[in-house]
Design a protein around this motif. Structure first.
Motif, PDB file in Angstrom:
ATOM      1  N   MET A 147     -21.863 -63.842 -26.779  1.00  0.00           N
ATOM      2  CA  MET A 147     -22.250 -62.508 -27.207  1.00  0.00           C
ATOM      3  C   MET A 147     -21.511 -62.154 -28.490  1.00  0.00           C
ATOM      4  O   MET A 147     -20.454 -62.718 -28.791  1.00  0.00           O
ATOM      5  N   PRO A 148     -22.058 -61.228 -29.280  1.00  0.00           N
ATOM      6  CA  PRO A 148     -21.358 -60.826 -30.500  1.00  0.00           C
ATOM      7  C   PRO A 148     -20.023 -60.163 -30.182  1.00  0.00           C
ATOM      8  O   PRO A 148     -19.858 -59.522 -29.149  1.00  0.00           O
ATOM      9  N   LYS A 149     -19.057 -60.322 -31.095  1.00  0.00           N
ATOM     10  CA  LYS A 149     -17.780 -59.637 -30.906  1.00  0.00           C
ATOM     11  C   LYS A 149     -17.942 -58.167 -31.252  1.00  0.00           C
ATOM     12  O   LYS A 149     -18.819 -57.781 -32.033  1.00  0.00           O
ATOM     13  N   GLU A 150     -17.064 -57.353 -30.670  1.00  0.00           N
ATOM     14  CA  GLU A 150     -17.146 -55.907 -30.863  1.00  0.00           C
ATOM     15  C   GLU A 150     -15.742 -55.348 -31.056  1.00  0.00           C
ATOM     16  O   GLU A 150     -14.819 -55.696 -30.323  1.00  0.00           O
ATOM     17  N   GLN A 151     -15.580 -54.486 -32.040  1.00  0.00           N
ATOM     18  CA  GLN A 151     -14.276 -53.889 -32.258  1.00  0.00           C
ATOM     19  C   GLN A 151     -13.957 -52.907 -31.142  1.00  0.00           C
ATOM     20  O   GLN A 151     -14.824 -52.170 -30.654  1.00  0.00           O
ATOM     21  N   ILE A 152     -12.696 -52.925 -30.706  1.00  0.00           N
ATOM     22  CA  ILE A 152     -12.231 -51.970 -29.704  1.00  0.00           C
ATOM     23  C   ILE A 152     -11.102 -51.143 -30.313  1.00  0.00           C
ATOM     24  O   ILE A 152     -10.393 -51.606 -31.206  1.00  0.00           O
ATOM     25  N   PHE A 153     -10.943 -49.910 -29.823  1.00  0.00           N
ATOM     26  CA  PHE A 153     -10.064 -48.934 -30.450  1.00  0.00           C
ATOM     27  C   PHE A 153      -9.055 -48.400 -29.430  1.00  0.00           C
ATOM     28  O   PHE A 153      -9.378 -48.218 -28.248  1.00  0.00           O
ATOM     29  N   ALA A 154      -7.856 -48.124 -29.888  1.00  0.00           N
ATOM     30  CA  ALA A 154      -6.776 -47.700 -28.984  1.00  0.00           C
ATOM     31  C   ALA A 154      -6.943 -46.250 -28.569  1.00  0.00           C
ATOM     32  O   ALA A 154      -7.204 -45.376 -29.398  1.00  0.00           O
ATOM     33  N   GLU A 155      -6.791 -46.014 -27.258  1.00  0.00           N
ATOM     34  CA  GLU A 155      -6.654 -44.632 -26.779  1.00  0.00           C
ATOM     35  C   GLU A 155      -5.249 -44.396 -26.248  1.00  0.00           C
ATOM     36  O   GLU A 155      -4.838 -43.257 -26.049  1.00  0.00           O
ATOM     37  N   ASP A 156      -4.501 -45.463 -25.960  1.00  0.00           N
ATOM     38  CA  ASP A 156      -3.059 -45.400 -25.808  1.00  0.00           C
ATOM     39  C   ASP A 156      -2.519 -46.779 -26.170  1.00  0.00           C
ATOM     40  O   ASP A 156      -3.261 -47.626 -26.672  1.00  0.00           O
TER      41      ASP A 156
ATOM     42  N   PRO B 124     -17.282 -63.867 -16.904  1.00  0.00           N
ATOM     43  CA  PRO B 124     -17.020 -64.820 -17.966  1.00  0.00           C
ATOM     44  C   PRO B 124     -15.615 -64.671 -18.535  1.00  0.00           C
ATOM     45  O   PRO B 124     -14.797 -63.888 -18.054  1.00  0.00           O
ATOM     46  N   ILE B 125     -15.368 -65.419 -19.574  1.00  0.00           N
ATOM     47  CA  ILE B 125     -14.128 -65.285 -20.336  1.00  0.00           C
ATOM     48  C   ILE B 125     -14.317 -64.201 -21.394  1.00  0.00           C
ATOM     49  O   ILE B 125     -15.346 -64.138 -22.063  1.00  0.00           O
ATOM     50  N   ILE B 126     -13.325 -63.338 -21.524  1.00  0.00           N
ATOM     51  CA  ILE B 126     -13.294 -62.331 -22.581  1.00  0.00           C
ATOM     52  C   ILE B 126     -12.284 -62.800 -23.620  1.00  0.00           C
ATOM     53  O   ILE B 126     -11.117 -63.028 -23.313  1.00  0.00           O
ATOM     54  N   LYS B 127     -12.736 -62.947 -24.855  1.00  0.00           N
ATOM     55  CA  LYS B 127     -11.883 -63.405 -25.943  1.00  0.00           C
ATOM     56  C   LYS B 127     -11.420 -62.207 -26.764  1.00  0.00           C
ATOM     57  O   LYS B 127     -12.241 -61.438 -27.262  1.00  0.00           O
ATOM     58  N   ILE B 128     -10.115 -62.060 -26.909  1.00  0.00           N
ATOM     59  CA  ILE B 128      -9.534 -60.978 -27.701  1.00  0.00           C
ATOM     60  C   ILE B 128      -8.993 -61.572 -28.998  1.00  0.00           C
ATOM     61  O   ILE B 128      -8.192 -62.512 -28.978  1.00  0.00           O
ATOM     62  N   THR B 129      -9.428 -61.038 -30.126  1.00  0.00           N
ATOM     63  CA  THR B 129      -8.993 -61.540 -31.428  1.00  0.00           C
ATOM     64  C   THR B 129      -8.561 -60.375 -32.312  1.00  0.00           C
ATOM     65  O   THR B 129      -8.943 -59.220 -32.085  1.00  0.00           O
ATOM     66  N   GLN B 130      -7.793 -60.701 -33.344  1.00  0.00           N
ATOM     67  CA  GLN B 130      -7.354 -59.705 -34.306  1.00  0.00           C
ATOM     68  C   GLN B 130      -7.771 -60.131 -35.692  1.00  0.00           C
ATOM     69  O   GLN B 130      -7.630 -61.300 -36.075  1.00  0.00           O
ATOM     70  N   GLU B 131      -8.303 -59.192 -36.459  1.00  0.00           N
ATOM     71  CA  GLU B 131      -8.651 -59.414 -37.855  1.00  0.00           C
ATOM     72  C   GLU B 131      -8.053 -58.278 -38.662  1.00  0.00           C
ATOM     73  O   GLU B 131      -8.520 -57.142 -38.582  1.00  0.00           O
ATOM     74  N   GLY B 132      -6.995 -58.577 -39.384  1.00  0.00           N
ATOM     75  CA  GLY B 132      -6.298 -57.533 -40.130  1.00  0.00           C
ATOM     76  C   GLY B 132      -5.723 -56.502 -39.177  1.00  0.00           C
ATOM     77  O   GLY B 132      -4.956 -56.832 -38.273  1.00  0.00           O
ATOM     78  N   ASP B 133      -6.099 -55.246 -39.365  1.00  0.00           N
ATOM     79  CA  ASP B 133      -5.614 -54.161 -38.512  1.00  0.00           C
ATOM     80  C   ASP B 133      -6.583 -53.830 -37.382  1.00  0.00           C
ATOM     81  O   ASP B 133      -6.445 -52.790 -36.727  1.00  0.00           O
ATOM     82  N   ALA B 134      -7.579 -54.684 -37.153  1.00  0.00           N
ATOM     83  CA  ALA B 134      -8.595 -54.395 -36.139  1.00  0.00           C
ATOM     84  C   ALA B 134      -8.510 -55.383 -34.985  1.00  0.00           C
ATOM     85  O   ALA B 134      -8.211 -56.569 -35.175  1.00  0.00           O
ATOM     86  N   LEU B 135      -8.793 -54.900 -33.766  1.00  0.00           N
ATOM     87  CA  LEU B 135      -8.803 -55.724 -32.563  1.00  0.00           C
ATOM     88  C   LEU B 135     -10.244 -55.836 -32.071  1.00  0.00           C
ATOM     89  O   LEU B 135     -10.994 -54.860 -32.092  1.00  0.00           O
ATOM     90  N   PHE B 136     -10.625 -57.037 -31.608  1.00  0.00           N
ATOM     91  CA  PHE B 136     -11.994 -57.291 -31.189  1.00  0.00           C
ATOM     92  C   PHE B 136     -12.029 -57.919 -29.800  1.00  0.00           C
ATOM     93  O   PHE B 136     -11.116 -58.655 -29.412  1.00  0.00           O
TER      94      PHE B 136
END
Length: 598
Positions: A443-452, A425-437
């Motif tokens: 499907m529900p959006k999910e926050q993702i976190f930087a490892e680099d 499918p298509i993966i949608k990347i969005t930003q809300e404030g200082d968070a990336l989703f």
């Protein structure tokens, strides 16, 4: 959750390589069962299997919690003609948790479906409903429940999960992905039903559906003139003296509620049900004492006014398509090659996992409750206690544990956009404030976190996303790393626009007429549990795979079709008389043939 259930290609791979029919309430916010159809060991052909001692069971719990780290607190309950046994180990929470025991409250997820089916058979016994009543009979008159070939969806169809309704409604879009069912309303449920078109004949195929059983609970509650929570309290909990079972937890239950954890043993919020539209599919909480009361009655170890209704639940089961598994009303029936059976259901939510089953011949029942929302470590133990020929799982391989780092949120702007996976499918990347989703289709959006600087990970599952170096200030592509493998995806804002234009142009040239396409309409089987259905709506053509939403097909010529939404193609294979006998799915470099079965 992103990339955990990508469409067509990856799901096909999973079906072909797995011995299970997957769909977990916990993994995808879906309340769904994972059909644990492990092959029973052939080391003994006897239907009488050794009884595990309390100490043997406790050592399994110690191993899974202290050594394997796939549990925080686990409670096992056994009821048999010899009496009750409860073995527990672990804590209600990783931090400051108390010891779990028979009074610890857990979310039980899809085991709720068994309670909903018991409500059905009890209401049949009372003369309030009939098993083959259309569900529409108990819904508002302005709700248009989908029909097909002149047949209506019945209460039986919903309980046995052969209604033709999908796993989840496509308009489930929770405000909080960690609490996915709280705000899904009856209005949304009825709106979905009124606009959904069935893709196969009612009763023709088993498909596990939280939507279907949730609808059953809603219909029964409306017939009784009260909400689902009140109905199950009155008809089951009060009768079986289950004072620690409910949807809306009492103050005392809340005090005893174990903290839920994800697969990485991180605490997660409990699910709540402000709207009870789908509560009948997975909304209940309970403790071991209550569930053993429930299971003792089902196993014939105690008598209650519900005895006849419980017996009716097991009458006339139907096949799920797997030769080892049937489904009755609510309960699944796992069949050993020697003819012995286990009656069971499992459940999972974001932070909890559960199993309940019984052996009708030995009148032994087992319940296993865990406050970790991971499919590993509960189902196999429940089956093994009931019949040791069903083997315990092996030690799982440890997943890599990425470390979160802080990076400048301003860099996120280059990642934001839509990415089409090569097989999925298509993966949608969005930003809300200082968070990336990250968010997958429907499907529900999910926050993702930087490892680099360019690689991000999920804290809820074993999944990562890597972004390629920027071109003109935007990352042109990404890689999604999940258990099944690594899958590339390209930024698609411009590609989608061109695909839509191409589709319009192709449709206007009418390479195939609607009448000609009708000869292709039907079901094509790619694997035992994976079917692609082709159907038409007016002059538009659609393909829908098992447990997937429908996708529109753009005709290239008489037998070749594009599916631009999932980057795939379909070829219709004809015999000498121009009759469709199979189709070939072209995706991700693979060409897979599905034989026509209907």
């Amino acid at each position: 959750m992103f990339a955990k259930k990508v469409l067509f290609g990856i799901i096909i791979i999973v079906v072909l390589l797995s011995v299970s029919i997957n769909g977990s309430f916990a993994v995808e916010h879906s309340m769904e069962i994972t059909h644990a159809l492990d092959k029973a060991s052939s080391k003994t052909s006897s239907t009488t299997t050794p009884r595990l001692s309390d100490e043997q069971i406790r050592q399994v719990l110690v191993q899974r919690i202290d050594d394997w780290h796939i549990g925080v607190g686990i409670v096992v309950g056994i009821v048999s003609p010899e009496g009750r046994r409860i073995i527990s180990y672990g804590k209600t929470g990783q931090e400051n948790g108390s010891t779990v025991d028979q009074k610890t409250v857990f979310e039980i997820g899809s085991i709720t479906k068994v309670f909903t089916s018991l409500l059905l058979t009890d209401m049949i016994a009372r003369g309030e409903v009939k098993l083959d009543d259309p569900v529409a009979k108990y819904l508002p008159s302005d709700v248009k429940v989908p029909e097909r070939d002149g047949k209506k969806i019945t209460l039986r169809d919903l309980a046995q999960q052969v209604s033709g309704l999908p796993r989840l409604p496509s308009n489930l879009a929770p405000k909080d992905g960690n609490n996915p069912y709280n705000d899904y309303s009856t209005e949304q449920l009825f709106q979905f039903l009124s606009n959904y078109q069935l893709t196969r004949a009612i009763g023709s195929q088993y498909e596990y559906s939280n939507l279907g059983v949730g609808l059953l609970g809603e219909a029964l509650a409306r017939r009784a003139g009260k909400d689902y929570a009140s109905l199950v309290n009155e008809r089951i909990f009060n009768v079986l003296k289950m004072s620690s079972s409910n949807i809306n937890t009492t103050t005392d239950m809340q005090r005893r509620l174990a903290v839920g954890h994800n697969a990485k043993l991180q605490a997660v919020p409990s699910w709540t049900w402000k709207s009870q539209a789908l509560a009948g599919a997975g909304g209940l909480r309970s403790d071991m004492d209550d569930l053993l009361n429930f299971m003792a009655a089902h196993a014939g170890l105690s008598s209650s006014p519900l005895k006849a209704a419980m017996k009716q639940m097991l009458a006339k089961p139907v096949t799920t398509g797997n030769p080892n598994l049937d489904i009755a009303l609510g309960w699944h029936i796992l069949k050993h090659k020697d003819g012995s059976k286990l009656v069971w259901h499992n459940g999972g939510t974001g932070g909890y996992r559960s199993f309940a089953g019984f052996n009708p011949k030995t009148k032994t029942a087992v319940v296993v409750l865990s406050n970790v929302g991971d499919e590993k470590g509960v189902d196999d133990l429940g089956r093994h206690i009931l019949d040791t020929r069903y083997e315990l799982m092996e030690k799982p391989q440890a997943a890599r544990q990425p470390t979160e780092i802080k990076i400048d949120p301003k860099t996120y702007t280059s990642f934001v956009g839509n990415y089409q996976l090569d097989v999925g499918p298509i993966i949608k990347i969005t930003q809300e404030g200082d968070a990336l989703f990250a968010q997958q289709d429907n499907m529900p959006k999910e926050q993702i976190f930087a490892e680099d600087a360019r690689k991000f990970f999920s804290k809820l599952q074993d999944a990562q996303i890597s972004f390629d170096a920027d071109i003109n200030g935007k990352s042109p592509s990404l890689l999604v790393h999940v258990v099944q493998g690594t899958f590339p995806g390209k930024r698609v804002e411009e590609l989608l626009a061109s695909a839509e234009k191409a589709s319009i142009k192709k449709e206007s040239s009418a390479p195939i007429t609607s009448k000609a396409f009708d000869q292709y309409v039907g079901k094509y089987q790619l694997a035992p549990s994976f079917i692609i259905s082709l159907y038409r709506q007016d002059d538009r053509y659609f393909a829908q795979a098992t447990n997937q939403p429908p996708f529109e097909m753009a005709a290239q010529d008489k037998t070749h079709f594009d599916l631009p939404a999932v980057n795939a193609k379909i070829t219709i294979n004809l015999d000498s008389s121009d009759k469709a006998i199979s189709l070939t799915l072209h995706q991700g470099g693979a060409n897979q043939v599905a034989k026509r079965i209907e």
